[in-house]
Design a protein around this motif. Structure first.
Motif, short mmCIF file in Angstrom:
data_model
loop_
_atom_site.label_atom_id
_atom_site.label_comp_id
_atom_site.label_asym_id
_atom_site.label_seq_id
_atom_site.Cartn_x
_atom_site.Cartn_y
_atom_site.Cartn_z
N UNK A 1 0.72 -1.07 0.03
CA UNK A 1 -0.40 0.09 0.28
C UNK A 1 0.74 0.96 0.02
N UNK B 1 1.17 4.22 -2.82
CA UNK B 1 0.74 5.69 -2.99
C UNK B 1 2.02 6.71 -2.94
N UNK C 1 1.86 -2.52 -21.09
CA UNK C 1 0.66 -2.38 -21.63
C UNK C 1 -0.12 -3.61 -21.15
N UNK D 1 -3.87 -4.73 -21.81
CA UNK D 1 -4.52 -4.25 -22.44
C UNK D 1 -5.83 -4.51 -21.73
N UNK D 2 -6.16 -5.60 -20.98
CA UNK D 2 -7.32 -5.55 -20.52
C UNK D 2 -7.55 -5.18 -18.81
N UNK D 3 -6.78 -4.12 -18.78
CA UNK D 3 -7.08 -3.56 -17.18
C UNK D 3 -6.72 -1.95 -17.07
N UNK E 1 -3.52 -0.69 -17.69
CA UNK E 1 -2.37 -0.32 -16.34
C UNK E 1 -1.35 -0.36 -18.11
N UNK F 1 -1.91 2.45 -12.70
CA UNK F 1 -2.31 1.17 -12.97
C UNK F 1 -3.04 0.99 -11.32
N UNK F 2 -2.96 -0.30 -11.56
CA UNK F 2 -3.33 -0.64 -9.40
C UNK F 2 -2.53 -0.69 -8.68
N UNK F 3 -2.50 -0.99 -7.06
CA UNK F 3 -1.77 -1.23 -5.94
C UNK F 3 -0.61 -2.15 -6.70
N UNK F 4 -0.78 -3.31 -6.97
CA UNK F 4 -0.47 -4.48 -7.35
C UNK F 4 0.88 -4.25 -8.10
N UNK G 1 -4.58 -11.37 -10.70
CA UNK G 1 -3.98 -10.47 -10.87
C UNK G 1 -2.31 -10.47 -10.76
N UNK H 1 -7.21 2.47 -7.11
CA UNK H 1 -7.60 2.08 -8.60
C UNK H 1 -8.79 0.76 -8.79
N UNK I 1 -9.23 -2.58 -9.93
CA UNK I 1 -8.51 -2.70 -9.73
C UNK I 1 -8.46 -3.73 -8.50
N UNK I 2 -8.11 -2.36 -7.81
CA UNK I 2 -8.24 -3.69 -6.57
C UNK I 2 -9.17 -3.73 -5.79
N UNK J 1 -14.35 -4.42 -13.20
CA UNK J 1 -13.38 -3.25 -12.77
C UNK J 1 -12.26 -3.28 -13.99
N UNK J 2 -12.37 -1.50 -14.66
CA UNK J 2 -11.71 -1.68 -15.79
C UNK J 2 -11.95 -0.46 -16.96
N UNK J 3 -11.63 -0.98 -18.37
CA UNK J 3 -12.37 0.26 -19.30
C UNK J 3 -13.25 -0.12 -19.76
N UNK K 1 -13.36 2.51 -23.93
CA UNK K 1 -11.96 3.43 -23.84
C UNK K 1 -12.08 4.98 -23.88
N UNK L 1 -10.00 4.01 -15.61
CA UNK L 1 -10.93 2.76 -15.68
C UNK L 1 -11.88 2.95 -14.44
N UNK M 1 -8.66 -0.89 4.18
CA UNK M 1 -7.09 -1.05 3.47
C UNK M 1 -5.97 -0.05 3.21
N UNK M 2 -7.21 0.81 2.40
CA UNK M 2 -5.99 2.33 1.31
C UNK M 2 -5.86 3.10 2.08
#
Lengths: 147, 423
Positions: free
Chosen positions: A13, A17, A35, A37-39, A41, A63-66, A122, B360, B362-363, B377-379, B383, B393, B421-422
């Protein structure tokens, strides 16, 4: 909640951040773009190589946290490593997050991403930047895609 | 009183008042009775696909168990039964859309294939250099890419009608794009990303006043809005079975017979021909001209069963319940700190898209999943909508008539966990 904490550990986390080495590197000697393309990122990775030693690493992207934490941790763990050592880290990290082998003790801080193995959807988030690293080291011009 | 008897009593009360009995309806959907990650499933991804009632599963099972055969071919009894069941399904679709004739009902794989069919068979012969295709900024990729490829091939141009900050079409701007060189308007009935219901009647009237035909992408609408294609006067209407409580791999293209008759086949092979010699092939009549090869027979039968099921519960009643859920969810989710709703049109389908400050999507979806809540979750294959609202997203909760207010509460509790969590 406990389960989720295995994935979203404090370190993750925190890195998501306040990503480390999050900047454009004007004098990079190798770069690559990744890249998913699914999400959506995106990651742009910058390396400064001296011979086969990685002197500096930085990244930019969204992108996401991960994926952000994974990129941030990658930059910290690669500085001063040789390209051969980076390749070893790639292998070790891949095993760590896919649960396909005993995690390498040498992974250090990267081991906080172990929880990803419980979330098959993920894994790509965590590995995107590592595939991008490989592309940068090989000098590939095409953006790396997870698909 | 325990929960179950509370629910039963509540349901009985609602029924006595003539209200929508969601608890009884849930019994029709076996998939809903399960736990995920040890929590009761809260399925809020209905804009992606809907769950199937027992009646649909049984109809498919019955076909494969008792009637499995090819259609329009054999003279034997099973083929006769399969053909009858397949054509009965077409009749159900015709009634569902209030189309003038079964000849106007083409079975396809889904909305995407229906749009591709129109782009290739209707658009290609009509489009030339300098011509234009008009879309809106809220289209799903499947109502953008087929037109984009066609425009590239023909030297034609895509024109995109803008949307405002609520996610509503700016009608005056749309109207300004309708020009003598416009060959077709292709527009979503309901936006999959924003939930916006487009003012179809006005759109169609404005286009027709200039002699421009209109294709409607009805993927997100067909299960939620009562349709009458003759009254709407659309030229083409496309939808998918799997978003209408039917199976995947089956969908429908409605087209006015006057257009379909002029259009060349989209794919060729068996069933779509009348005579074949090595010199010349003549094509079958409508709708078979557009149904090359063995179709998804079980899929069509399943879709027919889904339409019967929707009729039995009442599409209007179901839609009213969904609107109630949407209003409740909009209020509760909108009140979660840090949440920004994306898509606040005055008229919406039961789609609630949002982003959360510093987290995000996804999270969000991963944390919710561990609470049993399934969201997208996503686009979301839109887009240009993400770009319009300046987000990479979104998270999207989308409702069906089998969802409950209690499930909205679980969603909100889940979002509070995301905050924990965040931070």
């Amino acid at each position: 909640m406990e389960e989720l904490r295995d994935l979203y550990q404090e370190v993750i986390v925190d890195h998501s951040r306040r990503p480390r080495n999050f900047r454009v590197m004007a004098d990079a000697t190798a770069t690559a773009e990744g890249y998913n393309p699914l999400c959506g990122d995106k990651v742009m990775l910058y390396l400064k190589l001296e011979g086969d030693v990685i002197r500096d690493v930085a990244f930019q992207g969204s992108g996401c946290a991960i994926s952000t934490a994974s990129a941030s941790l990658l930059t910290e763990s690669l500085k001063g490593k040789t390209t051969a050592q980076a390749e070893e880290l790639f292998e070790g990290f891949h095993k760590l997050v896919t649960g396909s082998g005993a995690p390498d003790k040498e992974l250090g801080k990267l081991a906080v991403l172990r929880g990803v193995r419980e979330y098959p959807m993920r894994v790509k988030c965590a590995t995107l930047v590592w595939h991008t690293l490989r592309a940068a080291l090989k000098g590939e011009r095409q953006p790396v895609s997870t698909e | 009183m325990n929960t179950t008897s509370t629910e039963v009593a509540a349901a009985a009360g609602r029924e006595a008042r003539g209200e929508f009995d969601v608890w009884r309806i849930r019994e029709d959907f076996p998939v809903l009775r399960q736990t995920v990650h040890g929590k009761p499933l809260v399925y809020l991804d209905n804009a992606a696909t809907t769950q199937k009632p027992r009646a649909v599963i049984a109809a498919i099972d019955r076909f494969y168990t008792a009637d499995c055969s090819n259609v329009h071919r054999g003279v034997h009894l099973l083929s006769e039964r399969a053909t009858m069941a397949y054509e009965e399904a077409r009749g159900k679709v015709r009634r569902f859309l209030n189309a003038a004739s079964e000849r106007e009902i083409i079975f396809v794989r889904g909305t995407t294939e229906a749009i591709n069919l129109v782009a290739h068979s209707f658009g290609r012969p009509r489009l030339g250099p300098g011509d234009e295709v008009v879309l809106t900024h809220m289209e799903h990729h499947s109502n953008i890419v087929p037109w984009q490829l066609l425009c590239e091939e023909k030297g034609a141009r895509l024109r995109v009608a803008p949307i405002d900050d609520r996610g509503e079409l700016i009608f005056e701007e749309f109207e300004r794009l309708l020009r003598p060189c416009t060959r077709i308007v292709a527009v979503a009935h309901v936006s999959n990303a924003l939930g916006t219901v487009n003012p179809l009647r006005r759109i169609i009237e404005a286009a027709h006043a200039r002699g421009i035909p209109v294709l409607v992408d009805g993927a997100q609408a067909a299960a939620h809005i009562r349709l009458d294609v003759q009254d709407l006067d659309c030229d083409f209407y496309a939808f998918s079975g799997h978003k209408l409580y039917g199976p995947s791999g089956i969908g429908v293209l409605y087209g006015k017979a006057s257009w379909l008759e002029q259009m060349p086949p989209y794919q060729s092979g068996g069933d779509m021909i009348r005579t074949v010699s090595f010199e010349k092939t003549t094509f079958n009549e409508l709708p078979y001209k557009f149904e090359a090869g063995t179709p998804n027979i079980a899929g069509a039968i399943g879709l027919g069963a889904a339409i019967d099921y929707l009729d039995s519960i009442g599409l209007e009643q179901a839609a009213a319940w969904e609107q109630e859920l949407l209003a409740y969810a909009t209020e509760r989710v909108g009140a979660v700190p840090g949440v920004r709703l994306i898509g606040t049109a005055r008229e919406k389908g039961a789609v609630l898209s949002f982003v959360m400050e510093g987290v995000h999507p996804h999270d969000i979806a991963t944390v919710l999943d561990r609470q049993g809540v399934a969201v997208r979750a996503g686009h979301v294959c839109a887009q240009p909508v993400m770009e319009r609202f300046g987000v990479p997203a979104i998270a999207r909760a989308s409702f069906a008539f089998y969802n409950t207010r209690e499930e909205v509460d679980v969603l909100v509790t889940g979002l509070q966990k995301v905050r924990e969590i965040f931070g």
